[in-house]
Design a protein around this motif. Sequence first.
Motif, mmCIF file in Angstrom:
data_model
loop_
_atom_site.group_PDB
_atom_site.id
_atom_site.type_symbol
_atom_site.label_atom_id
_atom_site.label_comp_id
_atom_site.label_asym_id
_atom_site.label_seq_id
_atom_site.Cartn_x
_atom_site.Cartn_y
_atom_site.Cartn_z
ATOM 1 N N ILE A 27 0.839 -1.201 0.000
ATOM 2 C CA ILE A 27 0.000 0.000 0.000
ATOM 3 C C ILE A 27 0.877 1.256 0.000
ATOM 4 O O ILE A 27 0.608 2.213 -0.723
ATOM 5 C CB ILE A 27 -0.967 0.001 1.204
ATOM 6 N N ASN A 28 1.952 1.248 0.791
ATOM 7 C CA ASN A 28 2.860 2.398 0.832
ATOM 8 C C ASN A 28 3.531 2.625 -0.516
ATOM 9 O O ASN A 28 3.764 3.762 -0.918
ATOM 10 C CB ASN A 28 3.911 2.219 1.923
ATOM 11 N N ASN A 29 3.862 1.550 -1.228
ATOM 12 C CA ASN A 29 4.474 1.682 -2.547
ATOM 13 C C ASN A 29 3.467 2.145 -3.591
ATOM 14 O O ASN A 29 3.834 2.788 -4.567
ATOM 15 C CB ASN A 29 5.089 0.352 -2.990
ATOM 16 N N LYS A 35 -1.248 10.211 -0.436
ATOM 17 C CA LYS A 35 -2.672 9.898 -0.319
ATOM 18 C C LYS A 35 -2.852 8.418 0.014
ATOM 19 O O LYS A 35 -3.185 7.596 -0.842
ATOM 20 C CB LYS A 35 -3.398 10.260 -1.611
ATOM 21 N N LYS A 36 -2.653 8.111 1.282
ATOM 22 C CA LYS A 36 -2.674 6.717 1.717
ATOM 23 C C LYS A 36 -4.071 6.118 1.672
ATOM 24 O O LYS A 36 -4.234 4.952 1.304
ATOM 25 C CB LYS A 36 -2.102 6.603 3.119
ATOM 26 N N SER A 37 -5.078 6.884 2.051
ATOM 27 C CA SER A 37 -6.436 6.338 2.061
ATOM 28 C C SER A 37 -6.871 5.965 0.645
ATOM 29 O O SER A 37 -7.571 4.960 0.448
ATOM 30 C CB SER A 37 -7.421 7.327 2.671
ATOM 31 N N THR A 38 -6.425 6.728 -0.350
ATOM 32 C CA THR A 38 -6.735 6.405 -1.743
ATOM 33 C C THR A 38 -6.084 5.093 -2.138
ATOM 34 O O THR A 38 -6.722 4.226 -2.753
ATOM 35 C CB THR A 38 -6.249 7.530 -2.682
ATOM 36 N N SER A 39 -4.805 4.921 -1.777
ATOM 37 C CA SER A 39 -4.123 3.677 -2.137
ATOM 38 C C SER A 39 -4.695 2.486 -1.370
ATOM 39 O O SER A 39 -4.767 1.382 -1.909
ATOM 40 C CB SER A 39 -2.613 3.797 -1.926
ATOM 41 N N GLN A 40 -5.132 2.712 -0.125
ATOM 42 C CA GLN A 40 -5.783 1.627 0.620
ATOM 43 C C GLN A 40 -7.076 1.212 -0.065
ATOM 44 O O GLN A 40 -7.351 0.016 -0.220
ATOM 45 C CB GLN A 40 -6.080 2.070 2.056
ATOM 46 N N ASN A 41 -7.892 2.194 -0.482
ATOM 47 C CA ASN A 41 -9.143 1.882 -1.168
ATOM 48 C C ASN A 41 -8.887 1.116 -2.465
ATOM 49 O O ASN A 41 -9.610 0.165 -2.782
ATOM 50 C CB ASN A 41 -9.928 3.158 -1.464
ATOM 51 N N LEU A 42 -7.860 1.525 -3.208
ATOM 52 C CA LEU A 42 -7.519 0.831 -4.452
ATOM 53 C C LEU A 42 -7.098 -0.605 -4.177
ATOM 54 O O LEU A 42 -7.558 -1.538 -4.847
ATOM 55 C CB LEU A 42 -6.388 1.571 -5.180
ATOM 56 N N PHE A 43 -6.227 -0.796 -3.172
ATOM 57 C CA PHE A 43 -5.731 -2.136 -2.876
ATOM 58 C C PHE A 43 -6.846 -3.060 -2.386
ATOM 59 O O PHE A 43 -6.984 -4.187 -2.861
ATOM 60 C CB PHE A 43 -4.612 -2.079 -1.834
ATOM 61 N N TYR A 44 -7.650 -2.565 -1.441
ATOM 62 C CA TYR A 44 -8.726 -3.412 -0.910
ATOM 63 C C TYR A 44 -9.794 -3.683 -1.971
ATOM 64 O O TYR A 44 -10.392 -4.762 -1.998
ATOM 65 C CB TYR A 44 -9.332 -2.783 0.348
ATOM 66 N N ASN A 94 15.326 -8.493 1.606
ATOM 67 C CA ASN A 94 14.472 -7.296 1.645
ATOM 68 C C ASN A 94 14.383 -6.639 0.273
ATOM 69 O O ASN A 94 13.343 -6.105 -0.102
ATOM 70 C CB ASN A 94 14.942 -6.309 2.709
ATOM 71 N N ARG A 95 15.471 -6.695 -0.512
ATOM 72 C CA ARG A 95 15.442 -6.127 -1.861
ATOM 73 C C ARG A 95 14.579 -6.981 -2.786
ATOM 74 O O ARG A 95 13.906 -6.450 -3.674
ATOM 75 C CB ARG A 95 16.865 -5.999 -2.403
ATOM 76 N N ARG A 96 14.585 -8.306 -2.588
ATOM 77 C CA ARG A 96 13.726 -9.188 -3.385
ATOM 78 C C ARG A 96 12.268 -8.769 -3.265
ATOM 79 O O ARG A 96 11.558 -8.635 -4.261
ATOM 80 C CB ARG A 96 13.832 -10.640 -2.895
ATOM 81 N N THR A 97 11.853 -8.571 -2.026
ATOM 82 C CA THR A 97 10.465 -8.199 -1.777
ATOM 83 C C THR A 97 10.137 -6.847 -2.385
ATOM 84 O O THR A 97 9.106 -6.690 -3.046
ATOM 85 C CB THR A 97 10.194 -8.166 -0.258
ATOM 86 N N SER A 98 11.034 -5.874 -2.190
ATOM 87 C CA SER A 98 10.731 -4.533 -2.706
ATOM 88 C C SER A 98 10.743 -4.513 -4.228
ATOM 89 O O SER A 98 9.927 -3.812 -4.841
ATOM 90 C CB SER A 98 11.689 -3.495 -2.129
ATOM 91 N N LEU A 99 11.625 -5.285 -4.871
ATOM 92 C CA LEU A 99 11.614 -5.368 -6.334
ATOM 93 C C LEU A 99 10.321 -5.994 -6.833
ATOM 94 O O LEU A 99 9.714 -5.522 -7.799
ATOM 95 C CB LEU A 99 12.805 -6.177 -6.841
ATOM 96 N N ALA A 100 9.889 -7.073 -6.164
ATOM 97 C CA ALA A 100 8.654 -7.745 -6.573
ATOM 98 C C ALA A 100 7.462 -6.805 -6.470
ATOM 99 O O ALA A 100 6.637 -6.712 -7.392
ATOM 100 C CB ALA A 100 8.430 -8.991 -5.710
ATOM 101 N N ILE A 101 7.373 -6.070 -5.370
ATOM 102 C CA ILE A 101 6.278 -5.119 -5.173
ATOM 103 C C ILE A 101 6.319 -4.030 -6.243
ATOM 104 O O ILE A 101 5.304 -3.693 -6.858
ATOM 105 C CB ILE A 101 6.338 -4.505 -3.754
ATOM 106 N N ARG A 102 7.515 -3.486 -6.479
ATOM 107 C CA ARG A 102 7.680 -2.422 -7.465
ATOM 108 C C ARG A 102 7.270 -2.897 -8.863
ATOM 109 O O ARG A 102 6.588 -2.188 -9.592
ATOM 110 C CB ARG A 102 9.151 -1.992 -7.467
ATOM 111 N N TRP A 103 7.700 -4.106 -9.236
ATOM 112 C CA TRP A 103 7.367 -4.639 -10.562
ATOM 113 C C TRP A 103 5.874 -4.888 -10.698
ATOM 114 O O TRP A 103 5.288 -4.609 -11.736
ATOM 115 C CB TRP A 103 8.133 -5.921 -10.838
ATOM 116 N N LEU A 104 5.250 -5.439 -9.649
ATOM 117 C CA LEU A 104 3.807 -5.684 -9.697
ATOM 118 C C LEU A 104 3.041 -4.382 -9.914
ATOM 119 O O LEU A 104 2.134 -4.319 -10.755
ATOM 120 C CB LEU A 104 3.336 -6.361 -8.406
#
Length: 156
Positions: A27-29, A35-44, A94-104
Amino acid sequence: MSRRRRAEPREVAADPVYNSTLVEKFINNLMWDGKKSTSQNLFYGAMDTLRERSGDDPLKLFKKAVENCKPLLEVKTRRVGGANYQVPIEVPQNRRTSLAIRWLISHARSRPEKGLADKLAGELGDAANMRGGAIKKKDDVHRMAEANKAFAHYRW
């Protein structure tokens, strides 16, 4: 590069719905302009769409999608004797996870569907089934590392 001490990694609090730190990092990425509430709404919203499409637990699919996108190897450029070499290195956890999130997220944004929640749901579903842009990116990175395996002795 700073000569001072290394920055300590911050602890990310778990998100309120799924109680998962991985979801909160995602959600933070996803967030733009604070605008965190917007990204939370999008993710959920994407998770609800994923539940409707698959009939399965969306958190399980999300974790599987992130796990499938994590790269094991990547290439780093090293300059040795006037020549630049692409040296394959192992990626820290930790970089594996952040790369995966970024690519998604980046491949979800470039999808043709309408609305980011639908795009995100589509990309997460594809990644959970080993398809989609993020999986292709991971395969490209692995292929590049495999092609440059001869320069592995330059690693330090």
